[in-house]
Design a protein around this motif. Structure first.
Motif, mmCIF file in Angstrom:
data_model
loop_
_atom_site.group_PDB
_atom_site.id
_atom_site.type_symbol
_atom_site.label_atom_id
_atom_site.label_comp_id
_atom_site.label_asym_id
_atom_site.label_seq_id
_atom_site.Cartn_x
_atom_site.Cartn_y
_atom_site.Cartn_z
ATOM 1 N N ALA A 182 0.810 -1.227 0.000
ATOM 2 C CA ALA A 182 0.000 0.000 0.000
ATOM 3 C C ALA A 182 0.837 1.268 0.000
ATOM 4 C CB ALA A 182 -0.934 0.002 1.204
ATOM 5 N N THR A 183 2.080 1.180 0.400
ATOM 6 C CA THR A 183 2.928 2.371 0.467
ATOM 7 C C THR A 183 3.954 2.431 -0.660
ATOM 8 O OG1 THR A 183 4.460 1.252 1.986
ATOM 9 C CG2 THR A 183 2.680 2.542 2.974
ATOM 10 N N GLY A 184 3.931 1.437 -1.535
ATOM 11 C CA GLY A 184 4.919 1.380 -2.603
ATOM 12 C C GLY A 184 4.375 1.796 -3.950
ATOM 13 N N ASP A 185 5.163 1.573 -4.984
ATOM 14 C CA ASP A 185 4.792 1.967 -6.341
ATOM 15 C C ASP A 185 3.574 1.225 -6.860
ATOM 16 O OD1 ASP A 185 6.797 3.808 -6.494
ATOM 17 O OD2 ASP A 185 8.190 2.519 -7.589
ATOM 18 N N ALA A 186 3.262 0.068 -6.275
ATOM 19 C CA ALA A 186 2.105 -0.701 -6.731
ATOM 20 C C ALA A 186 0.785 -0.042 -6.365
ATOM 21 C CB ALA A 186 2.158 -2.110 -6.155
ATOM 22 N N ASN A 187 0.802 0.893 -5.424
ATOM 23 C CA ASN A 187 -0.411 1.633 -5.080
ATOM 24 C C ASN A 187 -0.621 2.677 -6.175
ATOM 25 O OD1 ASN A 187 -2.297 3.532 -4.072
ATOM 26 N ND2 ASN A 187 -1.796 2.978 -1.969
ATOM 27 N N VAL A 188 -1.453 2.330 -7.150
ATOM 28 C CA VAL A 188 -1.556 3.157 -8.353
ATOM 29 C C VAL A 188 -2.112 4.544 -8.051
ATOM 30 C CG1 VAL A 188 -1.646 1.223 -9.962
ATOM 31 C CG2 VAL A 188 -3.783 2.055 -8.939
ATOM 32 N N PHE A 189 -3.044 4.647 -7.107
ATOM 33 C CA PHE A 189 -3.603 5.960 -6.774
ATOM 34 C C PHE A 189 -2.580 6.820 -6.041
ATOM 35 C CE2 PHE A 189 -5.741 8.659 -3.569
ATOM 36 C CZ PHE A 189 -6.289 9.600 -4.445
ATOM 37 N N LEU A 190 -1.898 6.255 -5.073
ATOM 38 C CA LEU A 190 -0.888 6.999 -4.321
ATOM 39 C C LEU A 190 0.184 7.540 -5.261
ATOM 40 C CD1 LEU A 190 -0.037 7.664 -1.321
ATOM 41 C CD2 LEU A 190 1.433 5.638 -1.475
ATOM 42 N N HIS A 191 0.612 6.694 -6.183
ATOM 43 C CA HIS A 191 1.633 7.088 -7.153
ATOM 44 C C HIS A 191 1.120 8.212 -8.043
ATOM 45 C CE1 HIS A 191 4.182 6.710 -10.769
ATOM 46 N NE2 HIS A 191 5.096 6.266 -9.938
ATOM 47 N N ALA A 192 -0.133 8.092 -8.516
ATOM 48 C CA ALA A 192 -0.703 9.108 -9.403
ATOM 49 C C ALA A 192 -0.903 10.426 -8.679
ATOM 50 C CB ALA A 192 -2.032 8.605 -9.965
ATOM 51 N N ARG A 193 -1.360 10.380 -7.461
ATOM 52 C CA ARG A 193 -1.624 11.620 -6.721
ATOM 53 C C ARG A 193 -0.332 12.355 -6.397
ATOM 54 N NH1 ARG A 193 -5.295 12.632 -1.255
ATOM 55 N NH2 ARG A 193 -5.223 14.898 -1.428
ATOM 56 N N ALA A 194 0.738 11.621 -6.161
ATOM 57 C CA ALA A 194 2.013 12.251 -5.814
ATOM 58 C C ALA A 194 2.534 13.138 -6.939
ATOM 59 C CB ALA A 194 3.041 11.181 -5.466
ATOM 60 N N GLN A 195 2.075 12.882 -8.167
ATOM 61 C CA GLN A 195 2.535 13.679 -9.304
ATOM 62 C C GLN A 195 1.716 14.952 -9.504
ATOM 63 O OE1 GLN A 195 3.519 11.267 -12.875
ATOM 64 N NE2 GLN A 195 3.061 9.516 -11.580
ATOM 65 N N GLY A 196 0.660 15.141 -8.694
ATOM 66 C CA GLY A 196 -0.118 16.365 -8.747
ATOM 67 C C GLY A 196 -1.078 16.402 -9.926
ATOM 68 N N GLY A 197 -1.730 17.554 -10.075
ATOM 69 C CA GLY A 197 -2.679 17.732 -11.159
ATOM 70 C C GLY A 197 -4.107 17.826 -10.659
#
Length: 198
Positions: free
Chosen positions: A71-86
């Motif tokens: 849940a805290t790694g790159d496999a968490n697709v939402f977390l990864h996407a949100r970290a890039q902003g927008g």
């Protein structure tokens, strides 16, 4: 993180818990929770079953650690996407595109571990852990959407999560990245057109 594991004789050897969690994650992801036994896990981690139980309590205890790492790694697709902003729409579109990239079979594993790792599992503890992780992920998506669209956050979160569930199942059935990307793009257009996200 390392833990000392006592052997039958000689000095205790160092057991790398972080590496063990990564190894177990790969096994659970590739074959599902029920298909991986404690004996196999112990062998893969290089420890004996008593040391396995000492380190993790039981198999469900290890699975809980695996889900936390996932849940805290790159496999968490939402977390990864949100970290890039927008914008809301951009983050959700990026979430779906990230899933299209990660879900196809890689290194013998396909789909999302949180969604599919306990599919048809007979273990109630493992199912409860996966369900809790799924709820936490959905809540994170809903809370993010609510910033822009509070009145429709539940509905849109359901759309996104159901889409991810479907993409994970499709990937486990052999659907490739190109088809998943096409589907993710169509779902992204739906988010903008039907739900009015920007």
């Amino acid at each position: 993180m390392t833990t000392k594991i006592s052997g039958a004789r000689g000095r205790p050897r160092t057991f790398d818990v972080d590496r063990a969690i990564e190894t177990a994650m790969g096994l659970f992801h590739a074959r599902g929770y029920d298909a991986v036994g404690v004996a196999e896990l112990s062998e893969a981690l290089g420890i004996k079953p008593p040391s396995f139980y000492a380190a993790f309590g039981n198999k469900a205890g290890l699975f809980e650690r695996v889900l936390e790492r996932y849940a805290t790694g790159d496999a968490n697709v939402f977390l990864h996407a949100r970290a890039q902003g927008g914008s809301t729409a951009e983050v959700l579109e990026r979430t779906l595109m990230r899933a299209a990239q990660l879900y196809p079979t890689r290194n013998g594993a396909a789909g999302c571990l949180v969604i599919d790792g306990t599919r048809n599992s007979a273990d109630p503890d493992a199912r409860a852990l996966a369900s809790a992780a799924q709820r936490a992920g959905r809540d994170a998506v809903r809370d993010f959407i609510a910033i822009e669209a509070p009145d429709r956050a539940e509905e849109i979160a359901d759309f996104v999560v159901i889409t991810l569930f479907g993409m994970s199942a499709a990937a486990r059935n052999g659907v490739g990245e190109a088809a998943l990307r096409s589907f993710a793009e169509a779902a992204g257009r739906t988010l903008r057109r039907e739900f009015g996200l920007t």
